[in-house]
Design a protein around this motif. Structure first.
Motif, mmCIF file in Angstrom:
data_model
loop_
_atom_site.group_PDB
_atom_site.id
_atom_site.type_symbol
_atom_site.label_atom_id
_atom_site.label_comp_id
_atom_site.label_asym_id
_atom_site.label_seq_id
_atom_site.Cartn_x
_atom_site.Cartn_y
_atom_site.Cartn_z
ATOM 1 N N UNK A 1 0.846 -1.195 0.000
ATOM 2 C CA UNK A 1 0.000 0.000 0.000
ATOM 3 C C UNK A 1 0.880 1.243 0.000
ATOM 4 N N UNK A 2 0.541 2.208 -0.854
ATOM 5 C CA UNK A 2 1.240 3.494 -0.903
ATOM 6 C C UNK A 2 0.219 4.621 -0.834
ATOM 7 N N UNK A 3 0.636 5.737 -0.253
ATOM 8 C CA UNK A 3 -0.243 6.894 -0.213
ATOM 9 C C UNK A 3 -0.079 7.689 1.074
ATOM 10 N N UNK A 4 -0.923 8.719 1.219
ATOM 11 C CA UNK A 4 -1.925 9.167 0.248
ATOM 12 C C UNK A 4 -1.286 9.910 -0.918
ATOM 13 N N UNK A 5 -1.912 9.785 -2.073
ATOM 14 C CA UNK A 5 -1.426 10.433 -3.282
ATOM 15 C C UNK A 5 -2.596 10.665 -4.237
ATOM 16 N N UNK A 6 -2.305 11.269 -5.361
ATOM 17 C CA UNK A 6 -3.340 11.568 -6.348
ATOM 18 C C UNK A 6 -3.709 10.293 -7.096
#
Length: 507
Positions: free
Chosen positions: A314-319
């Motif tokens: 999981x990666x983020x938060x991002x656009x």
């Protein structure tokens, strides 16, 4: 305090006329030249017909495409608004500032570079455009740290229409808030990042501090570089009560370089929209968007248990929203055609890029891209050609199964009465055939063999009355990626791509 109003700026301490490099011809319209070329003198370059000197500044020929995109966007702003004031916060040798003046017809350009030793080169290059004086002054050169010049503009209420932040690494994140503060509403910010380590997930704590996103290794790392840059800008703008949206996002392998053009307006981004987390499963290759309220409940369709949770990244938060505006890319393409930058005799690089960005603007396309080598590895086949697999993706049909049961009406409404199945032609033919014949036992048998259909089958077994309706729709959305050579963007999951790859090779 340094005053930046054109009518109050003090004249340069340097004698411009005595320090010019050999006189260059004045240019009144965009040239038809395509590439940067080196002239007879070692530090002289021609780009789009404009001759300039690089001196000892940092300059890359490969960045010409990024400069082309900036000039086109600035020119579109001038055409739509009738005026254009540009702040080039890190101008280097001044070529971007010069091109904004000559090609975008900027009314005024503030060319700033923190390194004062570059002053002579910048002045010599900008001297090709008459400077003028007073309120008609066309350009000025300053040497301040970027945040200082941006903050000074804000304090003096000297707002700009277009701000270019061409920084190294992830430094642009340090300048965004000051840039938004000194930008006019509906203005444009052209931001840059060259931090490939963060986008690759190799420095998650650095990306967290710079962009507010904890990034882990994923197969579409170069697209993540654009998305964390946009996400960081969204966060900074939101703090000030502004909303920013990307008009185009450009990745180039040299560097690498991530460049994004953002438009700023009042208002915050709606909750849960286009700013969240993304998840990738190393086990099956599936990707999915994850909202804030779904954190802690992430599951991959390939496994309903928590035993293989380690396979999820999981990666983020991002656009997570679109990287480009299709309408805006079309305007850029039309303007480039008017200027002769695309077409028969103009080369294919810029035209190919803009058309590929236009394809990527399809709102149905999710984040990320799928590498065909990964598809082939998982399918245990040879790598299919992009044209073949895209053609197959466009021909796959959606099947909507509408379920109705008096006994389970309330339950079905809660869980959703429309179940989306994505399958191959042979399954579709059998389902339609048995449905028309009223043979729901055969329908049940077919669906029972499909993955993750347990809940649906249980509804069929316990329902007294079931009506199944199949509706044929268009196939999956798919386009090439301007970021990765042998990859596609599609709303078809990895499992579907694997099935298609096997079908192509007769497996």
């Amino acid at each position: 305090m340094l005053s930046l109003y054109p009518k109050t700026l003090s004249p340069s301490p340097f004698n411009l006329t005595s320090s010019l490099i050999p006189k260059k011809p004045s240019i009144s319209s965009p040239s038809l030249y395509v590439n940067s070329t080196t002239c007879c003198q070692p530090n002289q370059i021609t780009e789009r017909g404009i001759l300039f000197d690089t001196g000892d500044t940092f300059f890359r020929h490969e960045s010409a495409t990024g400069r082309d995109l900036g000039v086109l966007s600035a020119a579109l702003y001038k055409q739509s608004k009738g005026q254009l004031r540009v702040l080039d916060a890190m101008c280097g040798c001044g070529i971007r500032s010069l091109r904004y003046l000559v090609e975008s017809k900027a009314d005024f350009v503030l060319a700033n570079d923190a390194n004062e030793s570059h002053r002579r080169v910048i002045l010599d290059n900008l001297a090709q455009v008459e400077r003028l004086e007073g309120e008609k002054k066309r350009w000025v050169v300053t040497h301040c740290e970027a945040n200082r010049i941006l903050t000074d503009c804000y304090l003096q209420r000297d707002y700009f229409d277009y701000i270019d932040l061409d920084s190294f690494g992830s430094d642009s994140s340090f300048f965004l808030r000051a840039a938004f503060s000194s930008l006019k509403l509906d203005g444009l910010v052209y931001v840059t990042s060259t931090d490939g380590y963060s986008s690759g997930g190799h420095r998650p704590f650095h990306s967290l501090s710079a962009f507010g996103a904890y990034v882990r290794p994923m197969p579409y790392a170069n697209e993540l570089g654009l998305r964390i840059l946009i996400g960081g800008a969204v966060r900074e703008a939101s703090v000030l009560g502004y909303r920013v949206t990307p008009l185009f996002s450009y990745y180039s392998y040299h560097g690498p370089v991530f460049r994004v053009l953002l438009r700023m307006n009042r208002g915050k981004l709606p909750e849960k929209r286009d700013y969240g987390f993304i998840c990738y499963c190393n086990r099956c290759g599936n990707s999915q968007a994850v909202s804030w309220d779904e954190l802690g409940q992430i599951r991959c369709p390939c496994n309903n248990s928590t035993k293989d949770a380690a396979s999820l990244v999981v990666s983020g938060p991002l656009w997570t929203g679109p990287l480009h505006s299709g309408a805006y890319i079309m305007e850029m393409l039309n303007l480039a055609e008017q200027w002769g930058w695309v077409g028969k005799d103009a080369g294919t690089g810029l035209e190919k890029l803009l058309k590929r960005m236009l394809e990527e603007s399809d709102p149905r396309l999710p984040f990320g891209y799928i590498k065909l080598d990964e598809v082939a590895s998982r399918a245990q086949t040879n790598t299919p050609s992009i044209s073949t697999i895209m053609s197959s993706l466009h021909k796959v049909f959606y099947f909507y199964v509408l379920l109705y049961s008096q006994a389970f009406e309330l339950q079905l409404r809660r869980k959703g009465c429309v179940l989306l199945l994505k399958t191959v032609y042979c399954l579709a033919e059998y389902l339609i055939q048995y449905t028309q014949a009223g043979d729901f036992l055969q329908v049940e048998e077919i669906l029972n063999d499909s993955r993750n259909m347990g809940m649906f089958v249980s509804w069929l077994k316990t329902s007294n009355e079931v009506t199944v309706l199949f509706m044929l729709q268009e196939g999956y959305a798919a386009s090439r990626s301007h970021i990765a050579h042998n990859a596609i963007k599609t709303d078809c999951p990895m499992a579907g791509c694997i099935r298609i790859a096997k079908k192509i090779h007769g497996c």
